[in-house]
Design a protein around this motif. Structure first.
Motif, PDB file in Angstrom:
ATOM      1  N   UNK A 129      -7.893 -19.193  -6.361  1.00 64.15           N
ATOM      2  CA  UNK A 129      -7.005 -18.562  -5.378  1.00 64.15           C
ATOM      3  C   UNK A 129      -7.368 -17.093  -5.178  1.00 64.15           C
ATOM      4  N   UNK A 130      -7.703 -16.403  -6.274  1.00 64.70           N
ATOM      5  CA  UNK A 130      -8.093 -14.992  -6.181  1.00 64.70           C
ATOM      6  C   UNK A 130      -9.390 -14.821  -5.403  1.00 64.70           C
ATOM      7  N   UNK A 131     -10.351 -15.710  -5.669  1.00 56.55           N
ATOM      8  CA  UNK A 131     -11.639 -15.629  -4.972  1.00 56.55           C
ATOM      9  C   UNK A 131     -11.481 -15.920  -3.476  1.00 56.55           C
ATOM     10  N   UNK A 132     -10.624 -16.875  -3.137  1.00 55.00           N
ATOM     11  CA  UNK A 132     -10.363 -17.160  -1.721  1.00 55.00           C
ATOM     12  C   UNK A 132      -9.720 -15.947  -1.051  1.00 55.00           C
ATOM     13  N   UNK A 133      -8.768 -15.334  -1.764  1.00 54.85           N
ATOM     14  CA  UNK A 133      -8.087 -14.147  -1.213  1.00 54.85           C
ATOM     15  C   UNK A 133      -9.064 -13.000  -1.013  1.00 54.85           C
ATOM     16  N   UNK A 134      -9.958 -12.785  -1.973  1.00 56.27           N
ATOM     17  CA  UNK A 134     -10.950 -11.716  -1.850  1.00 56.27           C
ATOM     18  C   UNK A 134     -11.916 -11.993  -0.700  1.00 56.27           C
TER      19      UNK A 134
END
Length: 257
Positions: free
Chosen positions: A81-86
């Motif tokens: 989820x963090x990588x998608x957000x970044x």
């Protein structure tokens, strides 16, 4: 044309980096889960009156890999989820960045809540029903592979589907979908969720109902939460337009003076 091609290459390179980080996190967590498989196994079978059996070496390997995989998937969710957000962060407005960032811990928490709901509510209910259904007709013996496959079928789908509200809220925040679209496809969504409930549950009406009904209820919660996000998005967009319009008027007045 060359600028566009370079831009696409940059995006693909960025996506590749995000995928590498996610896969690396999954592999690390898989190894950690593999190390603690024995402790996790004992926790799952702590209340069983019978000892599980295996029919071959492959069953033992399957148990190790499945338990480690579930641990790795659960731990990788916030990383993914963090990588998608970044990855999408550069295209977001400041307000959207703050709102969407708050969805990352919610994804992880809801996945765990879904697993807990499946394991502590759905699994024992269906398990007791199936055992009582057999009664004195058969001896109750379970293979480890069948037992854990049954647990995973009752828990993992709920872990994934419990994230539906956050996913739909996130997509609504980005303007990809809106609650009115979700209402239009409600009958199709119901059909798909019922199929999922029938597939993951044992072949009896009670089990199908126990699994399918919470999924339908979850979809309705998702639609209502999407409405809240959509209305807030429209309200903030209107406020931003008013502020922008006011600033333009002030600049025009200054120029006329």
């Amino acid at each position: 044309m060359e600028d566009k091609e370079l831009n696409v290459v940059d995006h693909l390179d960025e996506l590749r980096k995000r995928l590498i980080v996610t896969v690396a996190a999954f592999l690390i967590l898989f190894v950690v889960g593999f190390i603690y498989v024995e402790d996790i196994y004992k926790w799952f079978v702590r209340d069983l009156d019978v000892k599980l059996i295996v029919l071959g070496p492959s069953d033992i390997i399957w148990i190790y890999f499945m338990i480690a995989t579930v641990i790795a998937v659960a731990g990788t969710i916030p990383v993914l989820a963090t990588e998608i957000w970044l990855f999408v962060k550069p295209a977001l407005k400041p307000i959207e960045k703050k709102v969407t960032l708050s969805y990352i811990p919610a994804l992880f928490i809801l996945f765990l809540v879904g697993l807990a709901f499946g394991y502590f509510v759905i699994f024992p209910t269906i398990m007791n029903f199936v055992i009582e259904l057999g009664g004195d007709m058969v001896a109750t013996n379970f293979t480890a592979e069948k037992y854990f496959r049954f647990i995973f079928n009752m828990t993992i789908p709920f872990g994934v589907l419990f994230e539906l509200p956050v996913v739909l809220m996130f997509l609504t925040s980005l303007g990809i979908i809106n609650p009115y679209q979700l209402q239009k496809i409600r009958k199709y969504a119901y059909f798909i969720l019922i199929i999922i409930g029938v597939v993951v549950s044992p072949p009896d009406i009670m089990s199908d109902t126990l699994v399918a009904v919470p999924l339908l209820f979850l979809y309705e919660i998702s639609v209502n939460l999407s409405k809240i996000v959509y209305k807030r998005k429209l309200k903030k967009g209107k406020q931003w337009e008013e502020e922008f319009y006011t600033e333009d008027q002030e600049e025009d007045l200054e120029k006329s003076e």
